[in-house]
Design a protein around this motif. Structure first.
Motif, PDB file in Angstrom:
ATOM      1  N   PRO A   1       0.831  -1.208   0.000  1.00 31.38           N
ATOM      2  CA  PRO A   1       0.000   0.000   0.000  1.00 31.38           C
ATOM      3  C   PRO A   1       0.868   1.262   0.000  1.00 31.38           C
ATOM      4  N   ALA A   2       1.998   1.216   0.721  1.00 34.66           N
ATOM      5  CA  ALA A   2       2.874   2.391   0.787  1.00 34.66           C
ATOM      6  C   ALA A   2       3.480   2.691  -0.575  1.00 34.66           C
ATOM      7  N   GLN A   3       3.857   1.624  -1.308  1.00 35.16           N
ATOM      8  CA  GLN A   3       4.430   1.848  -2.648  1.00 35.16           C
ATOM      9  C   GLN A   3       3.409   2.462  -3.591  1.00 35.16           C
ATOM     10  N   LEU A   4       2.152   1.989  -3.482  1.00 34.40           N
ATOM     11  CA  LEU A   4       1.122   2.566  -4.352  1.00 34.40           C
ATOM     12  C   LEU A   4       0.903   4.039  -4.004  1.00 34.40           C
ATOM     13  N   ALA A   5       0.813   4.335  -2.707  1.00 34.26           N
ATOM     14  CA  ALA A   5       0.607   5.723  -2.290  1.00 34.26           C
ATOM     15  C   ALA A   5       1.781   6.588  -2.748  1.00 34.26           C
ATOM     16  N   ALA A   6       3.014   6.056  -2.636  1.00 32.51           N
ATOM     17  CA  ALA A   6       4.192   6.817  -3.067  1.00 32.51           C
ATOM     18  C   ALA A   6       4.147   7.055  -4.573  1.00 32.51           C
ATOM     19  N   SER A   7       3.698   6.037  -5.327  1.00 34.47           N
ATOM     20  CA  SER A   7       3.595   6.210  -6.782  1.00 34.47           C
ATOM     21  C   SER A   7       2.614   7.318  -7.121  1.00 34.47           C
ATOM     22  N   ILE A   8       1.491   7.349  -6.376  1.00 34.61           N
ATOM     23  CA  ILE A   8       0.498   8.402  -6.613  1.00 34.61           C
ATOM     24  C   ILE A   8       1.101   9.770  -6.289  1.00 34.61           C
ATOM     25  N   ALA A   9       1.837   9.838  -5.168  1.00 36.27           N
ATOM     26  CA  ALA A   9       2.465  11.105  -4.778  1.00 36.27           C
ATOM     27  C   ALA A   9       3.463  11.561  -5.834  1.00 36.27           C
TER      28      ALA A   9
END
Lengths: 162, 181
Positions: free
Chosen positions: A26-34
């Motif tokens: 989930p953190a990687q996805l959120a970072a990708s969005i950021a």
């Protein structure tokens, strides 16, 4: 697989890539969005960032092509068909039917991204703040995103984030 | 059909304008695209822009790319479609991949991850603001909000696959739109 525009596909990507296939945390996805939001360009670039995280430069290229080519071919074909029926009275009705769906998908995307920090009220508070800054003060998105970056950096430096 | 005050001169100009709006479009190109295409270049009227957009959004894939292709095609056929799409996608790939590289190199740092987590929350807020803007322009607010709420329940609460949701709620929304005279 990505019926419905791009940011609106975030809940689907989260459901499929994170929950069902565990290809991303989930953190990687959120970072990708950021990252996608912090760089100039269309939101679909998020796919290049995700591809990069899974399989490097080739992953970025393959994901980007896969995300863009089939759908723009369909869009092009639809436009060619639609151009013939521009004056068909059903066309505005079809479009009117799509608008509330876009709205619901956009709300879903915002909520799903926000829910990654559901346990972290300090970060979660940035969601309504960003909404207000954009909606009421009409601040530019990049100012809001970069500003949030500094705030998050400061929170982390103070040791306030778990 | 209302008159269209302005048209692009060549596919090269399409490429340039789309590259320009793409590189200026931080946090999503859509607001910049609306500003440049509707107000600065005046290639398309606002209501036409939003109707094309809602069609682009329901088609598979990234909506702004679909939109670039449809607008490019409107002016110069396939060549215009490709010029607009290339302008939109290629120039900004370099900075975003540079950031992705930087992030993968530094992802262990709690400071970097704190910054990115906060930026993701700002992104969520921006999406909700975008939804508010979309919602404030609805012509049939009551039924539209009901449809939008159904989508939110299906996607964000029940986590149903997008395809089923679109088939189900889309049919309902279409039925309601067709019943209006």
């Amino acid at each position: 697989m990505s019926l419905g525009g791009f940011l609106v596909v975030i809940p689907e990507m989260q459901r499929y890539l994170v929950i069902e296939r565990s290809l991303l945390s989930p953190a990687q996805l959120a970072a990708s969005i950021a990252i996608g939001q912090a760089a100039p360009g269309p939101n679909v670039q998020l796919v290049a960032v995700i591809g990069w995280q899974i399989a490097g430069a080739m992953g970025a290229a393959v994901c980007m092509l896969a995300a863009v080519l089939p759908s723009v071919a369909i869009a092009w074909g639809t436009r060619r068909l639609g151009a013939r029926f521009t004056h068909d009275p059903a066309m505005p009705k079809l479009r009117a039917a799509l608008l509330p769906i876009s709205l619901g998908l956009m709300v879903s995307a915002g909520s799903v991204v926000a829910s990654t920090e559901a346990h972290q009220p300090l970060l979660l508070a940035l969601v309504p703040l960003a909404l207000w800054l954009s909606w009421r003060l009409r601040l530019s998105p990049i100012l809001i995103v970069v500003g949030a970056g500094f705030v998050g950096f400061a929170f982390a430096a103070m040791g306030w984030l778990v | 059909m209302a008159h269209r005050p302005n048209t692009p001169q060549s596919p090269v100009q399409l490429f340039r304008v789309f590259a320009g709006l793409s590189l200026a479009g931080f946090g999503g190109v859509l607001p910049i695209a609306e500003d440049r295409l509707v107000r600065r270049e005046r290639w398309i009227e606002e209501h036409d822009f939003y109707q094309t957009l809602s069609l682009a959004q329901i088609l598979p894939g990234p909506n702004i790319c679909n939109m670039a292709v449809m607008l490019g095609d409107r002016f110069f056929g396939l060549r215009g479609a490709l010029a607009a799409l290339a302008g939109l996608i290629l120039p900004p790939l370099l900075p975003v991949l540079a950031l992705a590289f930087f992030y993968t190199a530094w992802s262990d740092s709690p400071l970097v991850s704190g910054a990115l987590r906060a930026m993701a929350m700002a992104a969520a807020g921006l999406m909700l603001a975008m939804a508010l803007r979309l919602g404030s322009g609805l012509s049939h607010p009551r039924s539209d909000y009901a449809i939008a709420a159904l989508v939110v329940v299906a996607i964000a609460v029940l986590r149903l696959p997008l395809a089923y949701t679109l088939l189900g709620v889309g049919a309902l929304s279409l039925a309601i739109a067709l019943r209006r005279s």
